[in-house]
Design an enzyme around this catalytic site. Structure first.
Site, PDB file in Angstrom:
ATOM      1  N   HIS A 296     -34.830 -21.034 -18.050  1.00 47.38           N
ATOM      2  CA  HIS A 296     -34.602 -19.914 -18.966  1.00 47.38           C
ATOM      3  C   HIS A 296     -34.313 -18.635 -18.171  1.00 47.38           C
ATOM      4  O   HIS A 296     -33.398 -17.879 -18.489  1.00 47.38           O
ATOM      5  CB  HIS A 296     -35.854 -19.646 -19.826  1.00 47.38           C
ATOM      6  CG  HIS A 296     -36.159 -20.711 -20.830  1.00 47.38           C
ATOM      7  ND1 HIS A 296     -37.400 -21.310 -20.931  1.00 47.38           N
ATOM      8  CD2 HIS A 296     -35.395 -21.282 -21.797  1.00 47.38           C
ATOM      9  CE1 HIS A 296     -37.385 -22.187 -21.916  1.00 47.38           C
ATOM     10  NE2 HIS A 296     -36.184 -22.200 -22.450  1.00 47.38           N
TER      11      HIS A 296
ATOM     12  N   LYS B 225     -43.967 -24.768 -36.804  1.00 52.60           N
ATOM     13  CA  LYS B 225     -44.208 -25.484 -35.549  1.00 52.60           C
ATOM     14  C   LYS B 225     -45.225 -24.732 -34.696  1.00 52.60           C
ATOM     15  O   LYS B 225     -44.949 -23.623 -34.226  1.00 52.60           O
ATOM     16  CB  LYS B 225     -42.874 -25.606 -34.793  1.00 52.60           C
ATOM     17  CG  LYS B 225     -42.860 -26.667 -33.730  1.00 52.60           C
ATOM     18  CD  LYS B 225     -41.442 -26.843 -33.234  1.00 52.60           C
ATOM     19  CE  LYS B 225     -41.422 -27.432 -31.838  1.00 52.60           C
ATOM     20  NZ  LYS B 225     -40.102 -27.354 -31.222  1.00 52.60           N
TER      21      LYS B 225
ATOM     22  N   ARG C 283     -27.334 -27.233 -20.451  1.00 53.44           N
ATOM     23  CA  ARG C 283     -27.798 -28.034 -19.315  1.00 53.44           C
ATOM     24  C   ARG C 283     -26.883 -29.211 -19.054  1.00 53.44           C
ATOM     25  O   ARG C 283     -26.636 -29.594 -17.922  1.00 53.44           O
ATOM     26  CB  ARG C 283     -29.211 -28.547 -19.571  1.00 53.44           C
ATOM     27  CG  ARG C 283     -30.256 -27.473 -19.519  1.00 53.44           C
ATOM     28  CD  ARG C 283     -31.542 -27.931 -20.091  1.00 53.44           C
ATOM     29  NE  ARG C 283     -31.390 -28.244 -21.501  1.00 53.44           N
ATOM     30  CZ  ARG C 283     -32.385 -28.419 -22.356  1.00 53.44           C
ATOM     31  NH1 ARG C 283     -33.622 -28.348 -21.925  1.00 53.44           N
ATOM     32  NH2 ARG C 283     -32.159 -28.676 -23.619  1.00 53.44           N
TER      33      ARG C 283
ATOM     34  N   SER D  49     -38.776 -27.037 -21.688  1.00 52.03           N
ATOM     35  CA  SER D  49     -40.182 -26.688 -21.893  1.00 52.03           C
ATOM     36  C   SER D  49     -40.971 -27.916 -22.315  1.00 52.03           C
ATOM     37  O   SER D  49     -42.109 -28.127 -21.876  1.00 52.03           O
ATOM     38  CB  SER D  49     -40.308 -25.611 -22.978  1.00 52.03           C
ATOM     39  OG  SER D  49     -39.636 -24.450 -22.598  1.00 52.03           O
TER      40      SER D  49
END
Ligand code: PNS
Length: 169
Positions: free
Chosen positions: A22, A46, A95, A132
């Site tokens: 990040h 969440k 990514r 993460s």
């Protein structure tokens, strides 16, 4: 024709917790835009490992080197946050090709909703596998994730896992 120049961009995400991947994107965005806001999604559906307040604190510490980067949270639609804060561009790290499908859908939806453009930035190869959720999973089972996090985030993650272990005894 000259453009008007994009001055304020947002790097949105969950950041639970922020990784060096990040920060790679945030730091490079900071070199391209006058101002960058790192915006943490408040998602009541969440529960994260870290509260939004904790993530903001970790991010504030992490973005300290960049004077033009600030940190905020938002709920609801990202494009509404962009409109109300006069943000002209969304910056997203890519990514791998696997990220692309969903990111493209979101970028096109966001463009259609509000006119705000999304700019994709390839992550540095060092971070192309990093997420993460993977960091949390590996750390939970005792794997060493220290190379993927800032020292502060690593300490916070280690402490949180210890709390969870103690709480579960
Ligand atoms: O780090 P993440 O979880 O991959 O980040 C995803 C995020 C926060 C960028 C995305 O879920 C988002 O923008 N959520 C806000 C709600 C929204 O605007 N949804 C419509 C997207 S087209």
């Amino acid at each position: 024709m000259r453009g008007t120049g994009v001055t304020h961009a947002v790097c949105p995400g969950s950041f639970d917790p922020p990784t060096l991947g990040h920060l790679d994107i945030v730091g490079r965005a900071a070199g391209l835009f006058e101002r960058v806001t790192v915006a943490v999604l408040v998602n009541p559906a969440k529960e994260g490992m870290f509260t939004v307040a904790e993530r903001l604190e970790l991010l504030r510490e992490a973005v300290h080197p960049w004077a033009n980067v600030d940190v905020d949270s938002f709920g609801g639609l990202l494009v509404d946050y962009c409109t109300s804060h006069d943000i002209q561009a969304i910056v997203k790290g890519l990514r791998a090709v696997s990220d692309f499908d969903y990111e493209l859908q979101m970028a096109q939806m966001n463009k259609g909703l509000s006119g705000v453009d999304t700019l994709f930035m390839p992550t540095s190869p060092t971070f192309s596998f990093l997420s993460s959720s993977l960091v949390k999973q590996v750390a939970t089972y005792g794997g060493d994730v220290s190379a993927h996090l800032s020292a502060e985030v690593y300490a916070a993650l280690t402490a949180r896992l210890a709390e969870q272990r103690d709480g579960g005894l």
